[in-house]
Design a protein around this motif. Sequence first.
Motif, PDB file in Angstrom:
ATOM      1  N   THR A 158      61.068  21.253  69.153  1.00 16.06           N
ATOM      2  CA  THR A 158      60.408  22.378  68.502  1.00 16.06           C
ATOM      3  C   THR A 158      61.221  23.629  68.780  1.00 16.06           C
ATOM      4  O   THR A 158      61.564  23.881  69.938  1.00 16.06           O
TER       5      THR A 158
ATOM      6  N   GLU B 124      62.712  19.544  64.630  1.00 21.93           N
ATOM      7  CA  GLU B 124      61.809  19.030  63.608  1.00 21.93           C
ATOM      8  C   GLU B 124      60.784  20.079  63.214  1.00 21.93           C
ATOM      9  O   GLU B 124      60.368  20.145  62.073  1.00 21.93           O
ATOM     10  N   TYR B 125      60.351  20.856  64.241  1.00 25.16           N
ATOM     11  CA  TYR B 125      59.337  21.876  63.973  1.00 25.16           C
ATOM     12  C   TYR B 125      59.881  23.223  64.387  1.00 25.16           C
ATOM     13  O   TYR B 125      60.654  23.327  65.337  1.00 25.16           O
TER      14      TYR B 125
ATOM     15  N   LEU C  22      56.994  22.325  59.768  1.00 27.86           N
ATOM     16  CA  LEU C  22      58.203  21.516  59.763  1.00 27.86           C
ATOM     17  C   LEU C  22      59.407  22.425  59.501  1.00 27.86           C
ATOM     18  O   LEU C  22      59.361  23.286  58.627  1.00 27.86           O
ATOM     19  N   THR C  23      60.452  22.213  60.269  1.00 30.30           N
ATOM     20  CA  THR C  23      61.631  23.059  60.122  1.00 30.30           C
ATOM     21  C   THR C  23      62.135  23.034  58.677  1.00 30.30           C
ATOM     22  O   THR C  23      62.488  24.069  58.111  1.00 30.30           O
TER      23      THR C  23
END
Lengths: 251, 285
Positions: A33, A214-215, A229-230
């Motif tokens: 994250t 991912e985030y 979400l990225t």
Amino acid sequence: MSNKIEIHKLDLHYGKFQALKAVDMPIRERSITALIGPSGCGKSTLLRCLNRMNDLIAGVKVKGRVLLDGQDIYAPGVEVPELRKRVGMVFQRPNPFPLSVYDNVAYGLRVAGLRTRARTAEIVEKSLKGAWLWENLKDRLDSPALELPLDQQQRLCIARLLAVEPEVILMDEPCSALDPIATMKVEELMMELKKDYTIVIVTHNMQQAARVSEYSGYMLLGDMVEFGLTANIFTNPADPRTQDYITGRYG
Amino acid sequence: MKLLGERGVQRLLAGIAFSAISALLLIALFIIKEGLPFIIGYGPAKFLLASDWNPQLGRFGIWPMIVASVWVTLGAMLVGAPLGVACAAYLTEFVPRRVMGVVKPTIELLAGIPSVVYGFIGVMVLAPLIRSSLGGPGLSVLAGAAILGVMILPTIISISIDSIQAVPNSYREGSLALGATRWQTTYMVTIPAAKSGIIASIILGMGRAIGETMAVIMVAGNAVKIPGSPLDSVRTLTANIALEMGYATGRHREALFATGVVLLVIIMILNSLAGMAIRKRAAKR
């Protein structure tokens, strides 16, 4: 995937200055994250709330809850050293101790009370392998850590952390002191580590956030403006302020 | 200032600064000039290592005084170093900054208490206590070491505080972030990282202890003999000079200057050791 950490309505004051404003954020287990945002937006402060490193600063007041596996880490009676064994931290500037390579990695074990030499050596080797340093350093375990190149110092700090087997690794701009090649190595290492660990990274570098996480959470002036979400944040941000930041109009 | 002009002021200051340095230099030269010929004439080995000091008979062996100075100084280290370092570590690592702002100047004030006051307390309180509880004359190596140990505390504490404060915070953070407690961080990371400064503080404290005169004269008993136990009376090098200077003439007087040369050399060695420790720390940064 479940949430390793949940942040609920987290306020933080430095004296009269409010650095975090009712921040809500989940952190998924075994993922990366990223916290992004301009300087002074509170992203490092938020990161340091997760292992209570902010406790060290005089005049800090924290309100709200941070749940690690469902347990509030700010609840009374929490043993902070125990918490920090579970939630480790890598700092902006590599900060190995002025000890040998070996003693740096063994430090956390000594702190935890492990005294047997064979077991320590085993864990040191495993941790150095985990940070991709074993091949470089196996013949130089006795040399002073401060003489290593910066990127190896930073990976040594990661190895030092792996030795205490944390569950979460917090990284506060871990590559800002490194050159691009060294940065790439650390990023690759992060991708490897997320198989076993939950990673939260603060970064100034948006490409880095896009590459590894991912985030992402975008913060501004103590607010969590947007979290998701990225891929979504970078291609289709919901908030115009996020849009401004990632397109480089701000910050 | 018009009167002198910029250059004139500069020269004046240079002259004043130089006079301070030259006073120091002249003192050293004078002591050496008075003492060195005696050491060479009497024989350095005989002077330093013979055990009988009897000026009336022309015997000038200072070995008992050297042993006494070493004993008293090491004893003072045993008292002062652990106390001082522990105090410095506690004040820097466990006490809020503003408490430190009050405590540190207070400790430095301790350094300003005249040594005769320390000596007086030693004579009135400590020596009788030792006599009644441990035996012996009371005025002893132990009394001297205890009093000197307290006297050197300010030196050790304040220099140790400076060097512990100079340890980068990142070391502490790194240690705490691995789950170490504050105490573990202090003794496993912070104190080792401040080691050279702490060693320098102890060496400087030693220099003070070995050079201290008044308090030692008052509490150590001043008997010229090699001590058999910490409860025996002893006379240190400094005490020897101070006690006999008043009536010494001729060879006797020269012998006292020679004692001064020995002290000067010891203190010079200690100070350069401290300097080396401090420079080693500076080079690491």
